[in-house]
Structures are given as structure tokens and as C-alpha cells.
Design a protein around this motif. Structure first.
Motif, PDB file in Angstrom:
ATOM      1  N   ILE A 137       0.856  -1.186   0.000  1.00  0.00           N
ATOM      2  CA  ILE A 137       0.000   0.000   0.000  1.00  0.00           C
ATOM      3  C   ILE A 137       0.888   1.231   0.000  1.00  0.00           C
ATOM      4  O   ILE A 137       1.734   1.399   0.881  1.00  0.00           O
ATOM      5  N   VAL A 138       0.696   2.082  -1.002  1.00  0.00           N
ATOM      6  CA  VAL A 138       1.450   3.330  -1.096  1.00  0.00           C
ATOM      7  C   VAL A 138       0.450   4.470  -0.919  1.00  0.00           C
ATOM      8  O   VAL A 138      -0.450   4.649  -1.730  1.00  0.00           O
ATOM      9  N   GLN A 151       4.007   2.030   2.498  1.00  0.00           N
ATOM     10  CA  GLN A 151       5.035   2.976   2.101  1.00  0.00           C
ATOM     11  C   GLN A 151       4.423   4.313   1.698  1.00  0.00           C
ATOM     12  O   GLN A 151       3.297   4.360   1.201  1.00  0.00           O
ATOM     13  N   THR A 152       5.219   5.369   1.883  1.00  0.00           N
ATOM     14  CA  THR A 152       4.838   6.668   1.346  1.00  0.00           C
ATOM     15  C   THR A 152       5.196   6.670  -0.143  1.00  0.00           C
ATOM     16  O   THR A 152       6.004   5.839  -0.593  1.00  0.00           O
ATOM     17  N   LYS A 201      11.727   5.591  -4.289  1.00  0.00           N
ATOM     18  CA  LYS A 201      13.132   5.291  -3.992  1.00  0.00           C
ATOM     19  C   LYS A 201      13.396   3.791  -4.113  1.00  0.00           C
ATOM     20  O   LYS A 201      14.414   3.383  -4.665  1.00  0.00           O
ATOM     21  N   GLU A 202      12.498   2.977  -3.611  1.00  0.00           N
ATOM     22  CA  GLU A 202      12.679   1.520  -3.678  1.00  0.00           C
ATOM     23  C   GLU A 202      12.665   1.033  -5.121  1.00  0.00           C
ATOM     24  O   GLU A 202      13.453   0.180  -5.508  1.00  0.00           O
ATOM     25  N   ARG A 203      11.782   1.585  -5.921  1.00  0.00           N
ATOM     26  CA  ARG A 203      11.718   1.191  -7.333  1.00  0.00           C
ATOM     27  C   ARG A 203      12.978   1.618  -8.073  1.00  0.00           C
ATOM     28  O   ARG A 203      13.460   0.910  -8.942  1.00  0.00           O
ATOM     29  N   ASP A 204      13.517   2.791  -7.728  1.00  0.00           N
ATOM     30  CA  ASP A 204      14.730   3.284  -8.381  1.00  0.00           C
ATOM     31  C   ASP A 204      15.962   2.455  -8.038  1.00  0.00           C
ATOM     32  O   ASP A 204      16.893   2.360  -8.828  1.00  0.00           O
ATOM     33  N   THR A 205      15.980   1.860  -6.856  1.00  0.00           N
ATOM     34  CA  THR A 205      17.136   1.082  -6.415  1.00  0.00           C
ATOM     35  C   THR A 205      16.897  -0.414  -6.494  1.00  0.00           C
ATOM     36  O   THR A 205      17.712  -1.193  -6.011  1.00  0.00           O
TER      37      THR A 205
END
Length: 104
Positions: A39-40, A75-76, A82-86
Motif C-alpha cells: 500500500i502506497v 510505504q509513502t 526510492k525503492e523502485r529506483d534502487t
């Protein structure tokens, strides 16, 4: 209450938590008794993990009472980005949907 489904949980989460991205997976093989979710939501900003989960559990109290197992990753939008980018590169030989080493 009607049968709980991935779609019904996704809709409830989106509406009640103002979620911008929701992933719900039925882990029970389709019987609707165990779910995991991502959940974002901007509502999670400045909240520690426990308060995020309490917010979700309060918003979904009727649904959670009707199922056997529930897991949520909260997650916010910034954390999700950020998680998707890394995220680790795909193991299927592609990078960004393209096969590495080709012009495709």
C-alpha cells in the motif's frame, strides 16, 4: 459481508486510505482467506511502521475480521519511488524491458 477478493480489498484500500498504488495478492489459492499487500499512500507520511499498520487495520477492520491472514507493506510515495529506483535488475536478461547488449 460478501466474499473478500483482491479487487474488493484494492478498492477499499484505495478509497479509505487515499492510496496511489495498491497491490493485493490472494495467498490462499483463491479461497480468499489469506492476503498480502503493498500500500502506497501519502497518509503514511511522518508515521512509524506501527502507526501505519494501525491506520490500515482500522480502515479495513471488517475485511480483516472476515479473513484468516493479512500482511501489509506500507510505504509513502517517496519511499516507493526510492525503492523502485534502487530495485535489483531483472533476472530475465532485460534492463528496462530491453535485452541487454542489443538495440531492441
Amino acid at each position: 459481508m460478501a466474499s473478500i477478493t483482491e479487487a474488493s480489498l484494492r478498492e477499499a484500500i484505495t478509497q479509505r486510505l487515499g492510496a496511489i498504488h495498491v497491490e493485493v495478492t490472494d495467498m490462499s489459492g483463491g479461497c480468499g482467506q489469506a492476503f498480502t499487500s503493498l500500500i502506497v499512500s501519502p497518509q503514511f507520511k511522518d508515521l512509524k511502521s506501527l502507526k501505519r499498520h494501525r491506520l490500515v487495520n482500522t480502515a479495513l477492520k471488517d475485511e480483516i475480521a472476515a479473513i484468516h491472514a493479512w500482511t501489509a507493506k506500507c510505504q509513502t510515495p517517496d519511499e516507493w519511488d526510492k525503492e523502485r529506483d534502487t530495485a535489483a535488475p531483472s533476472l530475465d536478461g532485460t534492463v528496462g524491458g530491453h535485452v541487454e547488449g542489443t538495440n531492441q
